[in-house]
Structures are given as structure tokens and as C-alpha cells.
Scaffold this motif. Structure first.
Motif, mmCIF file in Angstrom:
data_model
loop_
_atom_site.group_PDB
_atom_site.id
_atom_site.type_symbol
_atom_site.label_atom_id
_atom_site.label_comp_id
_atom_site.label_asym_id
_atom_site.label_seq_id
_atom_site.Cartn_x
_atom_site.Cartn_y
_atom_site.Cartn_z
ATOM 1 N N LYS A 97 65.348 49.146 35.868
ATOM 2 C CA LYS A 97 65.417 48.661 37.214
ATOM 3 C C LYS A 97 64.378 49.432 38.327
ATOM 4 N N ARG A 98 64.586 50.979 38.181
ATOM 5 C CA ARG A 98 64.064 51.438 39.195
ATOM 6 C C ARG A 98 62.469 51.255 39.089
ATOM 7 N N MET A 99 61.732 50.939 38.014
ATOM 8 C CA MET A 99 60.490 50.733 37.774
ATOM 9 C C MET A 99 60.031 49.379 38.458
ATOM 10 N N ILE A 100 60.850 48.663 38.484
ATOM 11 C CA ILE A 100 60.672 47.005 39.234
ATOM 12 C C ILE A 100 60.852 47.410 40.870
ATOM 13 N N VAL A 101 61.990 47.982 41.001
ATOM 14 C CA VAL A 101 62.289 48.323 42.360
ATOM 15 C C VAL A 101 61.298 49.211 43.145
ATOM 16 N N ARG A 102 60.787 50.276 42.440
ATOM 17 C CA ARG A 102 59.928 51.002 43.144
ATOM 18 C C ARG A 102 58.587 50.449 43.196
ATOM 19 N N SER A 103 58.119 49.876 42.501
ATOM 20 C CA SER A 103 56.870 48.798 42.572
ATOM 21 C C SER A 103 56.878 47.967 43.511
ATOM 22 N N LEU A 104 58.212 47.173 43.768
ATOM 23 C CA LEU A 104 58.216 46.386 44.901
ATOM 24 C C LEU A 104 58.040 46.861 46.125
ATOM 25 N N LYS A 105 58.883 48.011 46.298
ATOM 26 C CA LYS A 105 59.131 48.833 47.632
ATOM 27 C C LYS A 105 57.347 49.366 47.881
ATOM 28 N N ASP A 106 56.909 50.151 46.960
ATOM 29 C CA ASP A 106 55.590 50.647 47.270
ATOM 30 C C ASP A 106 54.489 49.644 47.814
ATOM 31 N N ARG A 107 54.437 48.549 47.151
ATOM 32 C CA ARG A 107 53.561 47.382 47.432
ATOM 33 C C ARG A 107 53.957 46.734 48.705
ATOM 34 N N LEU A 108 55.141 46.689 49.032
ATOM 35 C CA LEU A 108 55.495 46.086 50.526
ATOM 36 C C LEU A 108 55.199 47.054 51.446
ATOM 37 N N GLN A 109 55.517 48.511 51.359
ATOM 38 C CA GLN A 109 55.197 49.449 52.465
ATOM 39 C C GLN A 109 53.583 49.718 52.693
ATOM 40 N N ILE B 246 55.206 39.166 43.554
ATOM 41 C CA ILE B 246 55.476 40.423 42.634
ATOM 42 C C ILE B 246 56.176 40.219 41.399
ATOM 43 N N ALA B 247 57.299 39.514 42.059
ATOM 44 C CA ALA B 247 58.509 39.429 40.848
ATOM 45 C C ALA B 247 59.161 38.085 40.667
ATOM 46 N N PRO B 248 58.255 37.226 40.520
ATOM 47 C CA PRO B 248 58.776 35.721 40.889
ATOM 48 C C PRO B 248 60.145 35.235 39.891
ATOM 49 N N ASP B 249 60.197 35.874 38.849
ATOM 50 C CA ASP B 249 61.403 35.431 37.994
ATOM 51 C C ASP B 249 62.561 36.433 38.574
ATOM 52 N N CYS B 250 62.513 37.189 39.425
ATOM 53 C CA CYS B 250 63.546 37.820 39.698
ATOM 54 C C CYS B 250 64.142 37.745 41.142
ATOM 55 N N HIS C 111 67.432 39.543 41.021
ATOM 56 C CA HIS C 111 68.000 39.656 39.862
ATOM 57 C C HIS C 111 67.143 39.995 38.687
ATOM 58 N N ILE C 112 67.033 41.306 37.895
ATOM 59 C CA ILE C 112 65.898 41.610 37.248
ATOM 60 C C ILE C 112 66.778 41.517 35.512
ATOM 61 N N PRO C 113 66.614 40.239 34.881
ATOM 62 C CA PRO C 113 67.297 39.986 33.773
ATOM 63 C C PRO C 113 66.763 40.606 32.614
ATOM 64 N N HIS C 114 65.525 41.365 32.757
ATOM 65 C CA HIS C 114 64.910 42.024 31.462
ATOM 66 C C HIS C 114 65.338 43.377 31.599
ATOM 67 N N ALA C 115 65.809 44.034 32.582
ATOM 68 C CA ALA C 115 66.298 45.341 32.764
ATOM 69 C C ALA C 115 67.266 45.544 31.821
ATOM 70 N N GLN C 116 67.192 46.722 30.698
ATOM 71 C CA GLN C 116 68.111 47.308 29.922
ATOM 72 C C GLN C 116 68.816 48.649 30.437
ATOM 73 N N SER C 117 68.321 49.223 31.474
ATOM 74 C CA SER C 117 68.899 50.309 31.838
ATOM 75 C C SER C 117 68.405 50.437 33.548
ATOM 76 N N LEU C 118 69.105 51.497 34.031
ATOM 77 C CA LEU C 118 68.599 51.755 35.557
ATOM 78 C C LEU C 118 67.210 52.318 35.426
ATOM 79 N N LYS C 119 66.612 53.002 34.669
ATOM 80 C CA LYS C 119 65.299 53.104 34.367
ATOM 81 C C LYS C 119 64.445 52.033 34.538
#
Length: 94
Positions: free
Chosen positions: A22-34, A81-85, A12-20
Motif C-alpha cells: 500500500k505504501r508503495m502506491i500511496v508514496r508514488s501517488l503523493k510524490d507525483r502530485l506534489q 496514475i492508479a486507474p483501478d484504485c 481502494h488498492i485491491p492488489h495490496a497484500q501488505s502495508l508495504k
């Protein structure tokens, strides 16, 4: 024997106000884990929602204990990476 291990991250990304946002958080998470764990990562659900994401992390190998450990470490890294999410994480071995 081939073992497939799956980590599901419900986010859950409480501070996301748009899909853009959200994508920044998700992309960062994906890239770091990969990069850190050499796993395959994909957003698998809630693509159309601004503040929700479900991420699938998969690794394939022959040693079940090793794969379990890698995914446990990946889950802990996602939490850092995203403790509040993070809502929930689940590991399955196939």
C-alpha cells in the motif's frame, strides 16, 4: 483574500497484500502530485488498512477558479496514475 482548496481522494488498492504494498502506491501517488502540481499531499485516513487509503491534497492561493482547476487536474492525474484504485474524489473550497 486567502482561499484554501482541498481535494480528497478515496482509494481502494485491491492488489495490496501488505502495508508495504500500500505504501508503495500511496508514496508514488503523493510524490507525483506534489512534483507536478506544487500541492501538499498527505494520507489522512485508513493508515492501518492494507487496501484502503484516503489522500488529502491541499493548495492555497487567492484565485478560487485557478485553485479549482489545479485540483481538477490533480484528480485526473491521480486517476491516470492508479486507474483501478480510485473510488471517489471530492473538491472543497474554503
Amino acid at each position: 483574500m486567502i482561499v484554501i482548496a482541498l481535494l480528497t481522494l478515496d482509494i481502494h488498492i485491491p492488489h495490496a497484500q501488505s502495508l508495504k504494498d500500500k505504501r508503495m502506491i500511496v508514496r508514488s501517488l503523493k510524490d507525483r502530485l506534489q512534483a507536478k502540481f506544487n500541492v501538499s499531499v498527505s494520507e489522512v485516513d485508513h493508515q492501518d488498512l492494507w487496501q484502503r487509503a484516503e489522500i488529502g491534497v491541499v493548495i492555497v492561493g487567492s484565485d478560487e477558479k485557478f485553485l479549482q482547476k489545479v485540483l481538477e487536474e490533480a484528480s485526473a492525474e491521480a486517476e491516470r496514475i492508479a486507474p483501478d484504485c480510485m473510488i471517489q474524489s471530492n473538491i472543497e473550497i474554503v
